[in-house]
Design a protein around this motif. Structure first.
Motif, PDB file in Angstrom:
ATOM      1  N   LYS A  47       0.832  -1.211   0.000  1.00  0.00           N
ATOM      2  CA  LYS A  47       0.000   0.000   0.000  1.00  0.00           C
ATOM      3  C   LYS A  47       0.867   1.261   0.000  1.00  0.00           C
ATOM      4  N   THR A  48       1.861   1.287   0.900  1.00  0.00           N
ATOM      5  CA  THR A  48       2.730   2.462   0.972  1.00  0.00           C
ATOM      6  C   THR A  48       3.565   2.589  -0.303  1.00  0.00           C
ATOM      7  N   THR A  49       4.041   1.458  -0.799  1.00  0.00           N
ATOM      8  CA  THR A  49       4.833   1.477  -2.031  1.00  0.00           C
ATOM      9  C   THR A  49       4.008   2.039  -3.194  1.00  0.00           C
ATOM     10  N   PHE A  91       1.950  10.978   5.217  1.00  0.00           N
ATOM     11  CA  PHE A  91       2.757   9.789   5.471  1.00  0.00           C
ATOM     12  C   PHE A  91       2.169   8.953   6.593  1.00  0.00           C
ATOM     13  N   GLN A  92       2.660   7.716   6.650  1.00  0.00           N
ATOM     14  CA  GLN A  92       2.160   6.786   7.659  1.00  0.00           C
ATOM     15  C   GLN A  92       2.422   7.319   9.067  1.00  0.00           C
ATOM     16  N   ARG A  93       3.698   7.679   9.325  1.00  0.00           N
ATOM     17  CA  ARG A  93       3.995   8.342  10.585  1.00  0.00           C
ATOM     18  C   ARG A  93       3.775   9.835  10.384  1.00  0.00           C
ATOM     19  N   VAL A 175      -3.688   9.358   1.637  1.00  0.00           N
ATOM     20  CA  VAL A 175      -3.573   9.408   3.096  1.00  0.00           C
ATOM     21  C   VAL A 175      -3.222   8.021   3.624  1.00  0.00           C
ATOM     22  N   ASP A 176      -2.030   7.922   4.220  1.00  0.00           N
ATOM     23  CA  ASP A 176      -1.538   6.609   4.653  1.00  0.00           C
ATOM     24  C   ASP A 176      -1.810   6.407   6.145  1.00  0.00           C
ATOM     25  N   GLU A 177      -2.673   5.502   6.467  1.00  0.00           N
ATOM     26  CA  GLU A 177      -3.006   5.134   7.852  1.00  0.00           C
ATOM     27  C   GLU A 177      -3.172   6.330   8.777  1.00  0.00           C
ATOM     28  N   PRO A 178      -4.172   7.145   8.510  1.00  0.00           N
ATOM     29  CA  PRO A 178      -4.327   8.363   9.302  1.00  0.00           C
ATOM     30  C   PRO A 178      -4.765   8.085  10.736  1.00  0.00           C
TER      31      PRO A 178
HETATM   32 MG   LIG Z   1       2.419   1.016   4.958  1.00  0.00          MG
END
Ligand SMILES: [Mg+2]
Ligand SMILES: Nc1ncnc2c1ncn2[C@@H]1O[C@H](COP(=O)(O)OP(=O)(O)O)[C@@H](O)[C@H]1O
Lengths: 250, 408
Positions: A47-49, A91-93, A175-178
């Motif tokens: 997913k992030t990639t 970003f995720q973080r 939006v990555d893992e908000p």
């Molecule tokens: Mg990820």
């Protein structure tokens, strides 16, 4: 496949390999101009990639990423150009500029000329102050404008980052893992912000938490081992046998 | 007003510099009691130029996070550019004067040959190399003070930043640049007199009747003025959105990219701008030093520059000024033979030899135990505190602000 007016982003047949490991495998994906979409999938599904590729951080080995009415190929463009073309990313973080105030963070993100000379002589006008205040109200940080953002709580940093995204006025928000690390109340607020944003633009949300995804009430794409496993409403995909096997039935 | 609110140190700095300039003027041989020797006035003037180049270093390292270890090369190039005109113009006056008594008036080419012999005799040549083609023109050489280092910085920076070289690799690359430049200048056929360098720069052409007492104080004023302008420009650059963006680049450049800012463009801008600042500092420094040679551009000089900024406290403009002034003056004291030796019975500490050890040790101690440097002392007055982050720096990048350097 040709893109038409109802497609904002069209990703077709992308693959990427890290040290022989295929992180994304012939992935195709499409999203319209004012659509909310959730992407779910187990850890390491890519997913992030996928977001890295769309935003220019990672170059795919093959495939196309077509953008906008003109179907411009984004591959080969650098991150800043892609961002200016209208793709914003969270970003995720949470990544905000911790040494700077909430105001400075938001002002930096507000859509304005990004050229170094223009930035050097830029002084915020009334409309920029208004925009920052409006955004701060939207993300619930109106009282925190003068605080260093490094001092904010985890949830507040996440919102600030979403606020910075909205400030860029992008056509597509990734939006990555908000909701990671948020309390229940914070999660609800986050869903509201995202749903509101999706009224005027495309929003792609990567999330693990099923309850969160359910509250988004949108189409869901399930990713697994770098390609799409299923797509449709949440109820539809959660009944899909493949999805149950790899993801839900763990 | 907003500008001053964002730079509370500005009025203090301006007042301090003005008072310092007045005090030195009224203690000088030329305009005052003569309590300060002309050579010491020169030392102070040179110190102001070093403070100027330290501000440039602070902009590029303290604010943008690029640990350039090559900015002294730009400083030296600025000195060479102005030095060429000084040497040419003065030699020409001398040559013309000495030929005036000849029976036949000398032709222009005879004059040119005689100047060439005078200047390049030490490297066994009398031809003017191509790089001296503008040396006859003061304004052209003044322009080259800015143009040559500016273009070198643009080309170098473009190549380095475009390939996304960062952190320690970039530092090594800048060291390589300054080493290459210095080695090139050491060669006799570089056209700049090899290891002899350019000398006699303290003698202004046409000012033979004016004593160095006056010239030294004029250069002191010019240096103070240039430092003031540099300080104002630096304060302007870091106080607005541009400052936000470069501090963002220092702490987390990837994030800045995703906001749509061209990180490479901003780095290049800062790198070239500070190179030009450094060059102007050099152009004022070397006429006061009287001589410039390739050793001035040695890699170690640029490392000193980083040490000054670290000891003064990076990421605050006055920190750079204080660090450069303090360390270079103390260094003059210790290496000038004024500091008394310390006899230990079995061994005598000679400061000329031990000063560098002391400096190195101070640098290590400051880095480890007082990362704010001397500038941190002001935080005691202003009650500025660092955030409590459990030792975490403020961003993922190499140059990012450390916990202790940050403001809560
Ligand atoms: Mg990820
Ligand atoms: N830069 C990289 N180098 C090597 N492997 C990577 C890199 N980025 C991601 N991967 C691998 O690709 C896979 C997909 O990662 P990622 O996209 O982060 O998954 P997700 O976000 O869905 O959890 C993982 O197995 C991860 O280890």
């Amino acid at each position: 496949m040709t893109s038409n007016a109802s497609t904002l982003l069209e990703v077709s047949g992308i693959s990427v390999t890290f040290d022989g490991f295929k992180a994304i495998n012939n992935l195709s994906f499409e999203i319209g101009p004012a659509e909310l979409r959730a992407i779910i999938g187990p850890n390491g599904a890519g997913k992030t990639t996928f977001m890295d590729i769309v935003t220019g951080k990672t170059k795919p080995d093959e495939g196309k990423v077509l953008w906008g009415d003109l179907s411009r190929n984004l591959i080969g463009m650098n991150e800043a150009k892609i961002a200016r073309a209208g793709i914003g990313r969270k970003f995720q973080r949470p990544t905000v500029f911790e040494d700077q105030t909430v105001f400075e963070n938001l002002l930096m993100a507000v859509k304005n000329d990004r050229n170094p000379i223009a930035v050097l002589f830029f002084r915020p006008k009334a409309k920029d102050f208004a925009k920052v205040e409006e955004l701060a109200a939207e993300i619930g940080l109106s009282d925190q404008l003068e605080r260093k953002s490094g001092e904010l709580s985890h949830g507040q940093k996440q919102w600030l980052e979403i606020g910075m995204l909205l400030a860029q006025d992008p056509k597509l928000l990734l939006v990555d893992e908000p909701a990671a690390g948020m309390t229940l109340g914070e999660r609800e607020h986050t869903t509201d912000i995202l749903k509101e944003a999706a009224k005027t633009r495309a929003v792609v949300v990567v999330e693990h938490d099923m309850e969160f995804v359910r509250r988004l009430e949108c189409k869901v794409t399930v990713l697994h081992e770098g390609s799409v496993l299923a797509e449709g409403s949440l109820d539809h995909v959660t009944q899909n046998q493949d999805v149950i096997d790899v993801y839900l039935g763990r | 007003m907003d500008f001053i609110r964002k730079n509370p140190s500005l009025p203090v700095f301006i007042a301090g510099l003005a008072i310092f300039t007045l005090v030195v003027t009224f203690m000088s041989e030329a305009y005052g009691a003569g309590a300060l020797s002309t050579s010491f006035v020169k030392t102070l003037g040179k110190t102001l130029c070093l403070a100027l180049v330290a501000i440039a270093m602070d902009l590029v390292w303290g604010y943008t996070g690029i640990l350039s270890l090559g900015h002294f090369a730009f400083f030296g190039l600025g000195g060479y550019m102005i030095g060429m005109w000084l040497m040419y113009a003065r030699t020409k006056l001398i040559v013309v004067e000495s030929m005036a008594s000849a029976a036949l008036p000398p032709t222009p080419s005879e004059i040119s040959d005689a100047i060439g012999t005078q200047i390049f005799g030490v490297v066994g040549s009398s031809e003017f190399p191509l790089v001296w083609m503008f040396a006859h023109s003061f304004w052209a050489q003044i322009a080259l003070v800015v143009i040559v280092p500016g273009i070198l910085a643009l080309v170098f920076g473009w190549l380095a930043f475009r390939s996304r070289v960062t952190g320690v690799y970039l530092s090594i690359l800048t060291q390589a640049m300054t080493l290459a430049l210095s080695l090139y200048l050491f060669q006799n056929d570089s056209g700049l007199r090899g290891n002899n360098g350019l000398s006699g720069l303290q003698n202004l052409p046409g000012a033979d009747g004016i004593s160095q007492d006056y010239i030294s104080i004029w250069f002191f004023w010019a240096s103070a003025f240039a430092l003031l302008i540099t300080y104002l420009i630096a304060a302007f650059v870091v106080s607005g959105k541009f400052g936000s963006v470069i501090r963002g680049i220092r702490d987390d450049e990837a994030r800045v990219r995703f906001l749509g800012y061209s990180v490479e463009g901003f780095k290049l801008f800062v790198f070239a701008m500070t190179a030009v600042m450094a060059a102007i500092g050099g152009a004022l420094y070397y006429p006061q030093a009287g001589i410039i040679n390739p050793a001035e551009i040695a890699p170690i000089a640029s490392i000193y520059l980083a040490v000054w900024v670290a000891i003064g406290g990076r990421g605050r403009i006055y920190g750079a000024v204080i660090g450069a002034a303090f360390v270079s003056l103390v260094s003059t004291y210790f290496t000038g033979g004024q500091a008394p030796d310390i006899p230990l019975g079995f061994y005598t500490i000679k400061w000329v030899d031990w000063w560098l050890v002391l400096l190195g040790l101070s640098f290590v101690l400051v880095t480890l135990f007082a990362p704010k440097g001397i500038g941190g002392l002001f935080d005691l007055i202003t009650h500025r505190m660092s955030p409590k982050r459990g030792g975490a720096p403020l961003g993922p990048d190499d140059g990012s602000l450390r916990e202790q350097e940050a403001e809560k």
